[in-house]
Design a protein around this motif. Structure first.
Motif, PDB file in Angstrom:
ATOM      1  N   LYS A 161       0.846  -1.180   0.000  1.00  0.00           N
ATOM      2  CA  LYS A 161       0.000   0.000   0.000  1.00  0.00           C
ATOM      3  C   LYS A 161       0.892   1.244   0.000  1.00  0.00           C
ATOM      4  N   LYS A 162       0.623   2.163  -0.916  1.00  0.00           N
ATOM      5  CA  LYS A 162       1.446   3.369  -1.052  1.00  0.00           C
ATOM      6  C   LYS A 162       1.161   4.349   0.076  1.00  0.00           C
ATOM      7  N   LEU A 163       2.211   4.710   0.827  1.00  0.00           N
ATOM      8  CA  LEU A 163       2.081   5.686   1.910  1.00  0.00           C
ATOM      9  C   LEU A 163       2.270   7.116   1.417  1.00  0.00           C
ATOM     10  N   GLY A 164       3.069   7.276   0.374  1.00  0.00           N
ATOM     11  CA  GLY A 164       3.345   8.612  -0.133  1.00  0.00           C
ATOM     12  C   GLY A 164       4.523   8.584  -1.083  1.00  0.00           C
ATOM     13  N   SER A 165       4.884   9.747  -1.605  1.00  0.00           N
ATOM     14  CA  SER A 165       5.969   9.821  -2.577  1.00  0.00           C
ATOM     15  C   SER A 165       6.691  11.154  -2.458  1.00  0.00           C
ATOM     16  N   GLY A 166       7.800  11.255  -3.147  1.00  0.00           N
ATOM     17  CA  GLY A 166       8.584  12.485  -3.173  1.00  0.00           C
ATOM     18  C   GLY A 166       9.369  12.555  -4.470  1.00  0.00           C
ATOM     19  N   ALA A 167       9.812  13.746  -4.834  1.00  0.00           N
ATOM     20  CA  ALA A 167      10.545  13.927  -6.088  1.00  0.00           C
ATOM     21  C   ALA A 167      11.513  15.082  -5.945  1.00  0.00           C
ATOM     22  N   GLY A 168      12.461  15.169  -6.864  1.00  0.00           N
ATOM     23  CA  GLY A 168      13.436  16.258  -6.816  1.00  0.00           C
ATOM     24  C   GLY A 168      14.428  16.172  -7.959  1.00  0.00           C
ATOM     25  N   LYS A 169      15.437  17.056  -7.911  1.00  0.00           N
ATOM     26  CA  LYS A 169      16.471  17.125  -8.935  1.00  0.00           C
ATOM     27  C   LYS A 169      17.839  17.254  -8.271  1.00  0.00           C
ATOM     28  N   PHE A 170      18.862  16.854  -8.995  1.00  0.00           N
ATOM     29  CA  PHE A 170      20.234  17.134  -8.585  1.00  0.00           C
ATOM     30  C   PHE A 170      21.115  17.131  -9.823  1.00  0.00           C
ATOM     31  N   ASN A 171      22.309  17.652  -9.673  1.00  0.00           N
ATOM     32  CA  ASN A 171      23.234  17.763 -10.793  1.00  0.00           C
ATOM     33  C   ASN A 171      24.557  17.120 -10.420  1.00  0.00           C
ATOM     34  N   VAL A 172      25.147  16.414 -11.363  1.00  0.00           N
ATOM     35  CA  VAL A 172      26.426  15.736 -11.137  1.00  0.00           C
ATOM     36  C   VAL A 172      27.448  16.251 -12.136  1.00  0.00           C
ATOM     37  N   GLY A 173      28.559  16.729 -11.623  1.00  0.00           N
ATOM     38  CA  GLY A 173      29.733  16.971 -12.440  1.00  0.00           C
ATOM     39  C   GLY A 173      29.736  18.194 -13.313  1.00  0.00           C
ATOM     40  N   GLU A 174      28.681  19.017 -13.267  1.00  0.00           N
ATOM     41  CA  GLU A 174      28.689  20.197 -14.125  1.00  0.00           C
ATOM     42  C   GLU A 174      29.697  21.224 -13.630  1.00  0.00           C
ATOM     43  N   VAL A 175      29.839  21.313 -12.318  1.00  0.00           N
ATOM     44  CA  VAL A 175      30.856  22.170 -11.715  1.00  0.00           C
ATOM     45  C   VAL A 175      31.661  21.322 -10.745  1.00  0.00           C
ATOM     46  N   ASP A 176      32.955  21.227 -10.949  1.00  0.00           N
ATOM     47  CA  ASP A 176      33.814  20.447 -10.053  1.00  0.00           C
ATOM     48  C   ASP A 176      34.326  21.368  -8.955  1.00  0.00           C
ATOM     49  N   ILE A 177      33.662  21.333  -7.791  1.00  0.00           N
ATOM     50  CA  ILE A 177      33.989  22.267  -6.718  1.00  0.00           C
ATOM     51  C   ILE A 177      35.406  22.072  -6.196  1.00  0.00           C
ATOM     52  N   GLU A 178      35.964  20.886  -6.398  1.00  0.00           N
ATOM     53  CA  GLU A 178      37.319  20.642  -5.914  1.00  0.00           C
ATOM     54  C   GLU A 178      38.378  21.325  -6.781  1.00  0.00           C
ATOM     55  N   MET A 179      38.021  21.677  -7.993  1.00  0.00           N
ATOM     56  CA  MET A 179      39.003  22.274  -8.899  1.00  0.00           C
ATOM     57  C   MET A 179      38.825  23.783  -9.036  1.00  0.00           C
ATOM     58  N   ILE A 180      37.831  24.332  -8.297  1.00  0.00           N
ATOM     59  CA  ILE A 180      37.544  25.771  -8.433  1.00  0.00           C
ATOM     60  C   ILE A 180      38.660  26.619  -7.850  1.00  0.00           C
ATOM     61  N   ASN A 181      39.127  26.271  -6.655  1.00  0.00           N
ATOM     62  CA  ASN A 181      40.143  27.082  -5.984  1.00  0.00           C
ATOM     63  C   ASN A 181      41.483  26.354  -6.012  1.00  0.00           C
ATOM     64  N   PRO A 182      42.411  26.757  -6.849  1.00  0.00           N
ATOM     65  CA  PRO A 182      43.678  26.026  -6.988  1.00  0.00           C
ATOM     66  C   PRO A 182      44.711  26.349  -5.912  1.00  0.00           C
ATOM     67  N   GLN A 183      44.418  27.326  -5.052  1.00  0.00           N
ATOM     68  CA  GLN A 183      45.411  27.739  -4.065  1.00  0.00           C
ATOM     69  C   GLN A 183      45.274  26.968  -2.760  1.00  0.00           C
ATOM     70  N   MET A 184      46.395  26.763  -2.083  1.00  0.00           N
ATOM     71  CA  MET A 184      46.361  26.222  -0.733  1.00  0.00           C
ATOM     72  C   MET A 184      45.856  27.315   0.210  1.00  0.00           C
ATOM     73  N   ASN A 185      44.991  26.931   1.147  1.00  0.00           N
ATOM     74  CA  ASN A 185      44.457  27.889   2.110  1.00  0.00           C
ATOM     75  C   ASN A 185      45.418  27.964   3.305  1.00  0.00           C
ATOM     76  N   TYR A 186      46.514  28.682   3.089  1.00  0.00           N
ATOM     77  CA  TYR A 186      47.562  28.784   4.115  1.00  0.00           C
ATOM     78  C   TYR A 186      47.025  29.415   5.395  1.00  0.00           C
ATOM     79  N   GLU A 187      46.201  30.453   5.262  1.00  0.00           N
ATOM     80  CA  GLU A 187      45.697  31.158   6.444  1.00  0.00           C
ATOM     81  C   GLU A 187      44.881  30.226   7.337  1.00  0.00           C
ATOM     82  N   TYR A 188      44.011  29.418   6.724  1.00  0.00           N
ATOM     83  CA  TYR A 188      43.159  28.549   7.537  1.00  0.00           C
ATOM     84  C   TYR A 188      43.964  27.444   8.207  1.00  0.00           C
ATOM     85  N   LEU A 189      44.872  26.816   7.473  1.00  0.00           N
ATOM     86  CA  LEU A 189      45.673  25.736   8.053  1.00  0.00           C
ATOM     87  C   LEU A 189      46.535  26.255   9.205  1.00  0.00           C
ATOM     88  N   THR A 190      47.077  27.447   9.045  1.00  0.00           N
ATOM     89  CA  THR A 190      47.887  28.038  10.118  1.00  0.00           C
ATOM     90  C   THR A 190      47.034  28.372  11.331  1.00  0.00           C
TER      91      THR A 190
END
Length: 716
Positions: free
Chosen positions: A618-647
């Motif tokens: 018996k169906k209790l309910g449902s849900g739906a949505g969207k997501f995106n994969v790989g269109e923006v690679d967040i790991e490659m956006i900032n090429p610099q080391m975050n020296y201030e934060y690590l320090t």
């Protein structure tokens, strides 16, 4: 022999009572066996007497609830926790050889004999404990970098941790900043920075400002902040896309200070969740193009909020409230204003307006001229269709007819009179964060408490138990326990009541000082009333909207039955579609109505999903949505080391920062920390002897032996 520091036995009652009772039991047993029928030998008497004495003493021992406390000294070996960044940013080619630095650091730990006292983890999307030999085979393929999970893992580790070492570029792309949590652990954090801190020539869309919820057909601003290094004066195109289709483009000259905003006007043509993206053109010489794009989602609501004003007679309150509502372009305002018996200001279909309304404002309604048909229509809309409403006791209201609304009102009244009292709001400091009372002053509550008096009917007003009083009254600065503003929320029914008339005075006093108190109160009340409870039996969502390629897409679901009790044995299935590909994911029950599951793909693009929960087919309910994969690679956006934060992370926790060239200096530091961190731990354990089954078994055996030998001797 067992290295116990302390052995202690405690009883629930005074030890003197125990010894006294023991002597009485021993004396009684000796007396019982002094003369036996038939007579037995002395040796048998001693044997049987001993059995009974032991059994009775053990029973007495149990009755006194003995607890044995053992304190044992344990030598705790210190541990170094080593966390290695396994995200894709380790692959960035900036001349610092990030992957090689991490692997060389691990080999250095082996050479310096620091492996035995170390535990190794990789981190990115998740924390994974790993053997050191496996680290040289790391794939550096995780789609995000989450530092907060590191310290969650450490908090749950009960070992003697001497230090934490994090090898990373320090660029956090997921999760919260864990600096405060790290400080509270009181464990030094040593960071080894990988990557280059040199600023490269680059163009980047840094941030995008937008309203998450807008209405269909209503213009909204989208503002992008563009950063540039080394391209001042160059021309750049920035385009706005909706679902991959370009809808606007602007050309800008890049500023010399490196920062500028680009503004777009977006007018949605369809309701629902809309995927938008901002894309900057590529300039020759950029270090990376990965940060030239930003993807985001906007929720477009299908229609403007439909507000219906129902007034028993024209009044100043009606005028001021109506003008405030009309000033908001996101509202469609209709009205039913009674002039006299069966005469109304508007000529419209009243029932149609009532049925289509999202929120109803009752101002001085019902009046003496209001007929029962209109009263019944409004009452049915509130009571049966759960229409939220706002009511004021404005001019013209007939309290006798108002009694018909008694079941839906958040207040009661017990007498009829034509007397009114001048009252002012009295709001406690506990309501300082109430969104209905906010305004553009430094002290919103104080502003409310200084408002001019309004007129409240002297009819014995009381708030019902299910209501929330947000403002009481005061007369001549004397607080009274009489409600002035109340809210009510039961199930899907919501209401706000202002128990007075002439509230237009609040607007009249605050307007010359540019205070938005009145307008904001009316609009905030409307928004609060229009906010749906969203009580759905089944909700299914992803943890976020944007995933990097190869990153696990995480689904979560909540499932309830018709009475909103959690259902933990449902079958929850997700159907995912990407172009011509279809996938199915089954979610696992985590208990208490919660479900989880993951999906992973190596195909970039937009995905839509639908899910449903079944219980006994018996169906209790449902849900739906969207997501995106790989269109923006967040790991490659900032090429610099975050020296201030690590320090900062190292300094705030008593550690030290090392870069990719001097990290060998960390090895002797870790050795010294291990020597100083070795410590003995006292482990205390309590044993409840009175509930020990072996003592009870011994009592039963002793009484059994006594009975057996008595029977053998033919004794009574």
């Amino acid at each position: 022999m067992f290295n116990f520091e302390k052995i202690n036995l405690t009883l629930s009652f005074n030890l003197l009572f125990f010894f006294t009772a023991s002597i009485l039991l021993i004396g009684y047993t000796i007396y019982v066996y002094k003369y036996t029928i038939p007579p037995i030998s002395v040796s048998k008497k001693i044997f049987l007497t001993s059995l009974r004495i032991l059994a009775l003493l053990l029973l007495l021992f149990i009755l006194f609830e003995p607890i044995l406390t053992l304190a044992q000294k344990i030598s705790v070996v210190p541990k170094n926790l080593i966390f290695i960044d396994n995200s894709r940013s380790m692959r960035i080619k900036d001349g610092t050889k990030r992957e090689e630095t991490e692997k060389n650091f691990i080999n250095g730990l082996k050479k310096n004999n620091l492996v035995r006292n170390a535990e190794f983890y990789t981190f990115g999307n998740h924390i994974n404990k790993i053997q050191i030999d496996s680290l040289n085979h790391s794939k550096f393929n995780e789609g995000s970098t989450n530092f907060s999970q590191i310290f969650s893992e450490v908090k749950n580790n009960e070992e003697n941790i001497s230090s934490i070492v994090i090898v990373s570029d320090g660029v956090i792309t997921e999760g919260t900043d864990p600096l405060y949590t790290a400080e509270k652990l009181d464990i030094p954090v040593y960071t080894v920075g990988t990557g280059d801190t040199t600023e490269r020539n680059d163009v980047q869309i840094k941030t995008v400002l937008y309203n998450q919820y807008i209405y269909n057909g209503t213009p909204t601003s989208i503002i992008a902040t563009v950063l540039n290094k080394g391209f001042a004066g160059k021309k750049l195109d920035v385009a706005l896309y909706e679902s991959g289709k370009q809808i606007d483009k602007k050309s800008i000259g890049l500023a010399s200070d490196g920062v500028q905003n680009v503004e777009f006007t977006y007018i949605p043509k369809k309701s629902g969740e809309r995927k938008l993206s901002l894309v900057a053109s590529h300039l020759k010489g950029e270090f990376t193009y990965a940060n030239n794009k930003k993807v985001f989602y906007i929720n477009v609501l299908s229609n403007k909020i439909k507000v219906l004003i129902v007034a028993g007679t024209p009044s100043s309150d009606l005028t001021f409230i109506r003008n405030t509502l009309l000033s908001d372009t996101n509202l469609t305002v209709n009205s039913i204003i009674q002039l006299s018996q069966n005469r109304f200001l508007e000529k419209n279909n009243k029932q149609q307006l009532i049925d289509s309304a999202d929120v109803i404002f009752l101002i001085g309604f019902p009046s003496k001229a209001t007929n029962n048909t209109l009263i019944r229509s409004i009452l049915n809309a509130i009571n049966l269709k759960n229409k939220p409403y706002f009511i004021t006791l404005s001019n013209g209201i007939d309290f006798n007819k108002l009694r018909e609304f008694n079941n839906v009102l958040g207040f009661s009244f017990n007498k009829m009179t034509s007397n009114y009292n001048e009252v002012q709001p009295e709001i406690s400091s506990g309501q300082s964060k109430n969104p209905l009372l906010r305004n553009n002053t430094a002290n919103p509550i104080e502003t409310w408490n200084k408002l001019p008096p309004v007129l409240q009917p002297d009819i014995g007003l009381k708030a019902k138990p299910e209501s929330n009083v947000i403002a009481k009254t005061k007369v001549n600065n004397v607080p009274l326990n009489i409600p002035l503003i109340i809210t009510k929320r039961i199930g899907n029914q919501k209401s706000i009541a202002v128990l007075a008339k002439n509230i237009w005075r609040w607007k009249l006093q605050t307007a010359p000082n540019n205070l938005d108190l009145f307008n904001r109160f009316i609009i905030s009340s409307l928004k609060w009333l229009n906010t749906k409870n969203n009580l759905k039996q089944v909700t299914i969502r992803t943890t976020k909207k944007l995933y990097s390629l190869g990153e696990q897409v995480e689904f979560s679901a909540q499932v309830y039955d018709a009475t909103f009790n959690p259902v933990s044995d449902a079958a929850v299935q997700i159907y995912i579609k990407h172009r011509n590909n279809n996938y199915t994911v089954n979610l696992n029950s985590m208990g208490n109505g919660l479900y989880e599951g993951t999906f992973q793909t190596n195909k970039a693009g937009d995905y839509i999903f639908k899910g449903e929960a079944l219980l006994n087919n018996k169906k209790l309910g449902s849900g739906a949505g969207k997501f995106n994969v790989g269109e923006v690679d967040i790991e490659m956006i900032n090429p610099q080391m975050n020296y201030e934060y690590l320090t900062l992370l190292s300094n705030q926790t008593g550690g030290k920062f090392f870069n990719y060239t001097n990290y060998p200096e960390l090895y002797p530091v870790l050795k010294e920390k291990n020597k100083k961190s070795a410590k003995d731990k006292i482990k205390v354990s309590e044993i409840n002897l009175w509930s020990n089954r072996w003592i009870m078994i011994a009592v039963i055996i002793l009484f059994g032996l006594e009975w057996f030998f008595r029977k053998r001797a033919g004794m009574l």
